[in-house]
Design a protein around this motif. Sequence first.
Motif, PDB file in Angstrom:
ATOM      1  N   CYS A 124       0.874  -1.165   0.000  1.00 49.03           N
ATOM      2  CA  CYS A 124       0.000   0.000   0.000  1.00 49.03           C
ATOM      3  C   CYS A 124       0.914   1.219   0.000  1.00 49.03           C
ATOM      4  O   CYS A 124       2.136   1.081   0.054  1.00 49.03           O
ATOM      5  N   TYR A 125       0.353   2.404  -0.054  1.00 48.19           N
ATOM      6  CA  TYR A 125       1.190   3.589  -0.098  1.00 48.19           C
ATOM      7  C   TYR A 125       1.429   4.158   1.295  1.00 48.19           C
ATOM      8  O   TYR A 125       0.501   4.327   2.080  1.00 48.19           O
ATOM      9  N   THR A 126       2.681   4.440   1.570  1.00 45.26           N
ATOM     10  CA  THR A 126       3.101   5.142   2.781  1.00 45.26           C
ATOM     11  C   THR A 126       3.577   6.522   2.359  1.00 45.26           C
ATOM     12  O   THR A 126       4.424   6.641   1.471  1.00 45.26           O
ATOM     13  N   TYR A 127       3.024   7.560   2.981  1.00 44.67           N
ATOM     14  CA  TYR A 127       3.299   8.927   2.565  1.00 44.67           C
ATOM     15  C   TYR A 127       4.188   9.657   3.563  1.00 44.67           C
ATOM     16  O   TYR A 127       4.092   9.449   4.771  1.00 44.67           O
ATOM     17  N   SER A 128       5.022  10.540   3.032  1.00 39.21           N
ATOM     18  CA  SER A 128       5.826  11.437   3.862  1.00 39.21           C
ATOM     19  C   SER A 128       5.027  12.712   4.116  1.00 39.21           C
ATOM     20  O   SER A 128       3.904  12.887   3.615  1.00 39.21           O
ATOM     21  N   ALA A 129       5.626  13.643   4.833  1.00 38.44           N
ATOM     22  CA  ALA A 129       5.098  14.998   4.889  1.00 38.44           C
ATOM     23  C   ALA A 129       5.375  15.667   3.549  1.00 38.44           C
ATOM     24  O   ALA A 129       6.209  15.214   2.759  1.00 38.44           O
ATOM     25  N   SER A 130       4.686  16.751   3.261  1.00 37.94           N
ATOM     26  CA  SER A 130       4.889  17.462   2.003  1.00 37.94           C
ATOM     27  C   SER A 130       6.257  18.126   1.991  1.00 37.94           C
ATOM     28  O   SER A 130       6.703  18.687   2.997  1.00 37.94           O
ATOM     29  N   ILE A 131       6.909  18.092   0.835  1.00 40.13           N
ATOM     30  CA  ILE A 131       8.201  18.767   0.725  1.00 40.13           C
ATOM     31  C   ILE A 131       8.033  20.278   0.837  1.00 40.13           C
ATOM     32  O   ILE A 131       8.991  20.993   1.120  1.00 40.13           O
ATOM     33  N   LEU A 132       6.807  20.779   0.636  1.00 40.23           N
ATOM     34  CA  LEU A 132       6.542  22.201   0.808  1.00 40.23           C
ATOM     35  C   LEU A 132       6.603  22.601   2.281  1.00 40.23           C
ATOM     36  O   LEU A 132       6.786  23.769   2.610  1.00 40.23           O
ATOM     37  N   GLU A 133       6.447  21.585   3.147  1.00 41.87           N
ATOM     38  CA  GLU A 133       6.438  21.854   4.582  1.00 41.87           C
ATOM     39  C   GLU A 133       7.789  21.575   5.240  1.00 41.87           C
ATOM     40  O   GLU A 133       8.237  22.337   6.098  1.00 41.87           O
ATOM     41  N   CYS A 134       8.433  20.478   4.841  1.00 42.99           N
ATOM     42  CA  CYS A 134       9.650  20.075   5.554  1.00 42.99           C
ATOM     43  C   CYS A 134      10.884  19.970   4.674  1.00 42.99           C
ATOM     44  O   CYS A 134      11.965  19.656   5.162  1.00 42.99           O
ATOM     45  N   GLY A 135      10.747  20.206   3.372  1.00 42.94           N
ATOM     46  CA  GLY A 135      11.883  20.105   2.475  1.00 42.94           C
ATOM     47  C   GLY A 135      12.064  18.707   1.914  1.00 42.94           C
ATOM     48  O   GLY A 135      11.480  17.735   2.410  1.00 42.94           O
ATOM     49  N   VAL A 136      12.875  18.609   0.875  1.00 48.65           N
ATOM     50  CA  VAL A 136      13.038  17.348   0.152  1.00 48.65           C
ATOM     51  C   VAL A 136      13.769  16.307   0.992  1.00 48.65           C
ATOM     52  O   VAL A 136      13.333  15.157   1.099  1.00 48.65           O
ATOM     53  N   THR A 137      14.873  16.680   1.601  1.00 45.91           N
ATOM     54  CA  THR A 137      15.700  15.715   2.325  1.00 45.91           C
ATOM     55  C   THR A 137      14.949  15.074   3.478  1.00 45.91           C
ATOM     56  O   THR A 137      14.956  13.842   3.649  1.00 45.91           O
ATOM     57  N   ALA A 138      14.268  15.894   4.280  1.00 46.05           N
ATOM     58  CA  ALA A 138      13.525  15.358   5.421  1.00 46.05           C
ATOM     59  C   ALA A 138      12.383  14.461   4.962  1.00 46.05           C
ATOM     60  O   ALA A 138      12.148  13.390   5.527  1.00 46.05           O
ATOM     61  N   ALA A 139      11.669  14.881   3.925  1.00 47.54           N
ATOM     62  CA  ALA A 139      10.539  14.088   3.441  1.00 47.54           C
ATOM     63  C   ALA A 139      11.010  12.766   2.834  1.00 47.54           C
ATOM     64  O   ALA A 139      10.394  11.716   3.050  1.00 47.54           O
ATOM     65  N   LEU A 140      12.108  12.814   2.091  1.00 48.79           N
ATOM     66  CA  LEU A 140      12.624  11.596   1.467  1.00 48.79           C
ATOM     67  C   LEU A 140      13.050  10.583   2.514  1.00 48.79           C
ATOM     68  O   LEU A 140      12.933   9.362   2.308  1.00 48.79           O
ATOM     69  N   GLY A 141      13.509  11.069   3.662  1.00 47.73           N
ATOM     70  CA  GLY A 141      13.905  10.171   4.739  1.00 47.73           C
ATOM     71  C   GLY A 141      12.747   9.470   5.415  1.00 47.73           C
ATOM     72  O   GLY A 141      12.962   8.552   6.212  1.00 47.73           O
ATOM     73  N   GLN A 142      11.531   9.849   5.087  1.00 40.42           N
ATOM     74  CA  GLN A 142      10.350   9.261   5.707  1.00 40.42           C
ATOM     75  C   GLN A 142       9.754   8.108   4.889  1.00 40.42           C
ATOM     76  O   GLN A 142       8.761   7.501   5.292  1.00 40.42           O
ATOM     77  N   VAL A 143      10.336   7.810   3.736  1.00 42.86           N
ATOM     78  CA  VAL A 143       9.872   6.703   2.898  1.00 42.86           C
ATOM     79  C   VAL A 143      11.056   5.819   2.546  1.00 42.86           C
ATOM     80  O   VAL A 143      12.215   6.153   2.810  1.00 42.86           O
ATOM     81  N   THR A 144      10.749   4.679   1.930  1.00 47.15           N
ATOM     82  CA  THR A 144      11.794   3.722   1.563  1.00 47.15           C
ATOM     83  C   THR A 144      12.071   3.791   0.067  1.00 47.15           C
ATOM     84  O   THR A 144      11.172   3.622  -0.755  1.00 47.15           O
ATOM     85  N   LEU A 145      13.313   4.066  -0.281  1.00 53.03           N
ATOM     86  CA  LEU A 145      13.772   4.048  -1.669  1.00 53.03           C
ATOM     87  C   LEU A 145      15.084   3.294  -1.701  1.00 53.03           C
ATOM     88  O   LEU A 145      16.068   3.723  -1.097  1.00 53.03           O
ATOM     89  N   VAL A 146      15.092   2.156  -2.381  1.00 52.85           N
ATOM     90  CA  VAL A 146      16.258   1.274  -2.396  1.00 52.85           C
ATOM     91  C   VAL A 146      17.075   1.561  -3.659  1.00 52.85           C
ATOM     92  O   VAL A 146      16.679   1.199  -4.769  1.00 52.85           O
ATOM     93  N   ARG A 147      18.212   2.208  -3.464  1.00 53.91           N
ATOM     94  CA  ARG A 147      19.035   2.621  -4.604  1.00 53.91           C
ATOM     95  C   ARG A 147      19.465   1.436  -5.459  1.00 53.91           C
ATOM     96  O   ARG A 147      19.469   1.509  -6.693  1.00 53.91           O
ATOM     97  N   SER A 148      19.829   0.320  -4.822  1.00 49.10           N
ATOM     98  CA  SER A 148      20.290  -0.842  -5.583  1.00 49.10           C
ATOM     99  C   SER A 148      19.186  -1.368  -6.503  1.00 49.10           C
ATOM    100  O   SER A 148      19.465  -1.808  -7.624  1.00 49.10           O
ATOM    101  N   LYS A 149      17.928  -1.301  -6.061  1.00 47.51           N
ATOM    102  CA  LYS A 149      16.821  -1.767  -6.898  1.00 47.51           C
ATOM    103  C   LYS A 149      16.546  -0.782  -8.027  1.00 47.51           C
ATOM    104  O   LYS A 149      16.193  -1.178  -9.146  1.00 47.51           O
ATOM    105  N   TYR A 150      16.706   0.508  -7.739  1.00 46.13           N
ATOM    106  CA  TYR A 150      16.566   1.530  -8.779  1.00 46.13           C
ATOM    107  C   TYR A 150      17.580   1.292  -9.894  1.00 46.13           C
ATOM    108  O   TYR A 150      17.246   1.326 -11.077  1.00 46.13           O
ATOM    109  N   LEU A 151      18.818   1.022  -9.518  1.00 46.20           N
ATOM    110  CA  LEU A 151      19.857   0.780 -10.512  1.00 46.20           C
ATOM    111  C   LEU A 151      19.634  -0.544 -11.234  1.00 46.20           C
ATOM    112  O   LEU A 151      19.853  -0.655 -12.446  1.00 46.20           O
ATOM    113  N   ALA A 152      19.190  -1.570 -10.502  1.00 47.33           N
ATOM    114  CA  ALA A 152      19.003  -2.901 -11.082  1.00 47.33           C
ATOM    115  C   ALA A 152      17.911  -2.906 -12.149  1.00 47.33           C
ATOM    116  O   ALA A 152      17.995  -3.669 -13.124  1.00 47.33           O
TER     117      ALA A 152
END
Length: 292
Positions: A243-271
């Motif tokens: 299902c979808y898990t959401y971060s706070a809006s980047i308009l509120e907390c910025g990109v770095t903080a919001a990105l840290g609130q979700v899972t993004l697996v770099r190795s899978k992105y590259l694969a």
Amino acid sequence: MNFHLWQPCNMRCGFCFARFKDVRAEVLPAGHLTANEALEVVSLLAEAGFKKITFAGGEPFLCPWLSDLLEAAHQLDMTTSVVTNGSLVTETASLTGLIDWLVVSIDSLSPQVLLELGRTTAGRPLPETTYRALCEDVTQAGIQLKINTVVTRVNRREDLSSFIIAAGPRRWKILQMLPIVGQNGGANNALSVTDDEFEEFVQRHEWVSQYGIDVVPENNDAMTGSYAMLDPAGRFFDNVNGCYTYSASILECGVTAALGQVTLVRSKYLARGGRYNWNNPSPPALAHRGTD
């Protein structure tokens, strides 16, 4: 970065994993940010170092300020891409200089299959001639063409090889229908296919790569946790739990903080081949256009 800037859509595809009805009901009644807020999102992403932005929906061509967002992204040295169902793209020449990549969703050429999928406008599917003309217009306009095909229960036996060769996209992404709870019903969706059924579809079509087309298959595992995605409210989201898990809006907390609130697996992105030469693409496979 995939920015789903526009929740409304003029089609009702039964497999769609980007309906965002929950976002509209709970966070964003209009289903989209204002023009100024969307422009700020683009600016924040560029400042954070994102080099390529894909505008998706819903249907992004319903957005009155899409061209403003594309122009802003270009001014910020970002490669631009738009994912569309193709029903509202009429003047491709006017998109030259704004869109680097146009991604057209083409799941079937059968009117009956398209009806079963819900890929229709006002109950009518787009005819094959419309898809063919659109693909030709895109490449003639100097825009890189990509085609997305979602493999489902009703189109899994179809053979799109001749059409793909004639269309000559730079990339053809073949996607296994991804069940997401809260979007398309999750595992209970009758349109889902098994891994083996998906692989059969891929194997039937892989040979078109000899015509200079990058064939990029992605099964459910490859798509899970491997995309950087923003919802219509400007929130990062992931799909690692079905299902979808959401971060706070980047308009509120910025990109770095919001990105840290979700899972993004770099190795899978590259694969899955997410990093490719999108800035200096090779010419599309035009030589075979018009073949049967």
